[in-house]
Design a protein around this motif. Structure first.
Motif, PDB file in Angstrom:
ATOM      1  N   LEU A   1       0.831  -1.204   0.000  1.00  7.40           N
ATOM      2  CA  LEU A   1       0.000   0.000   0.000  1.00  7.40           C
ATOM      3  C   LEU A   1       0.863   1.251   0.000  1.00  7.40           C
ATOM      4  O   LEU A   1       0.633   2.174  -0.776  1.00  7.40           O
ATOM      5  CB  LEU A   1      -0.946  -0.009   1.202  1.00  7.40           C
ATOM      6  N   GLY A   2       1.867   1.290   0.858  1.00  7.62           N
ATOM      7  CA  GLY A   2       2.743   2.453   0.910  1.00  7.62           C
ATOM      8  C   GLY A   2       3.565   2.620  -0.345  1.00  7.62           C
ATOM      9  O   GLY A   2       3.745   3.725  -0.858  1.00  7.62           O
ATOM     10  N   TYR A   3       4.044   1.509  -0.865  1.00 11.06           N
ATOM     11  CA  TYR A   3       4.950   1.550  -2.001  1.00 11.06           C
ATOM     12  C   TYR A   3       4.230   1.914  -3.290  1.00 11.06           C
ATOM     13  O   TYR A   3       4.778   2.615  -4.127  1.00 11.06           O
ATOM     14  CB  TYR A   3       5.625   0.182  -2.149  1.00 11.06           C
TER      15      TYR A   3
ATOM     16  N   PRO B   1       3.199   7.068  -4.867  1.00 11.02           N
ATOM     17  CA  PRO B   1       3.343   7.880  -6.085  1.00 11.02           C
ATOM     18  C   PRO B   1       2.041   8.558  -6.507  1.00 11.02           C
ATOM     19  O   PRO B   1       2.072   9.665  -7.036  1.00 11.02           O
ATOM     20  CB  PRO B   1       3.798   6.866  -7.143  1.00 11.02           C
ATOM     21  N   LEU B   2       0.927   7.916  -6.246  1.00 12.07           N
ATOM     22  CA  LEU B   2      -0.353   8.546  -6.591  1.00 12.07           C
ATOM     23  C   LEU B   2      -0.576   9.813  -5.766  1.00 12.07           C
ATOM     24  O   LEU B   2      -1.056  10.818  -6.288  1.00 12.07           O
ATOM     25  CB  LEU B   2      -1.502   7.551  -6.390  1.00 12.07           C
TER      26      LEU B   2
END
Length: 120
Positions: free
Chosen positions: A109-111, A115-116
């Motif tokens: 989720l973090g990775y 970027p979004l």
């Protein structure tokens, strides 16, 4: 007589690279979990060390060594590359540690969402 593709044209070769990259990324958490007995810093160190000859070989195969030579001669570009490499190493260290400690969903989720948010 065919013309070489312009830089803005999609090519089958580019599609093949993209598919290969997505397949590797998809299986990466399984691979990282298999390496969970190895400290995250060691995994990242090996990734950095082994990336150099692989990237060098790829540059030779693709005949892109002129760009590398130009980058190595430009102090500003070399400095930016060092900063970028350090940030990517920290990012990868956190990702590898997260997978090894059983937090694959959190890492994903973090990775992948970060970027979004950066774009937004």
């Amino acid at each position: 007589m065919t013309q070489p593709p312009s830089e803005n044209t999609d090519t089958p070769r580019g599609l093949a690279f993209a598919i290969a990259a997505y397949l590797m990324w998809g299986f990466l958490p399984l691979y990282m979990k298999a390496l969970s007995h190895i400290p995250a810093a060691e995994v990242v160190t090996h990734r950095v060390i082994w990336s150099v000859p692989v990237a060098g070989a790829l540059l030779l195969i693709l005949r892109r060594t002129r760009e590398l030579q130009a980058a190595l001669k430009n102090p500003r570009m070399l400095g930016m590359a060092c900063i970028t490499a350090a940030l990517i190493s920290v990012n990868w260290g956190i990702y590898v540690w997260s997978i090894a400690s059983g937090r694959a969903l959190d890492a994903a989720l973090g990775y992948y969402i970060n970027p979004l948010f950066s774009i937004a």
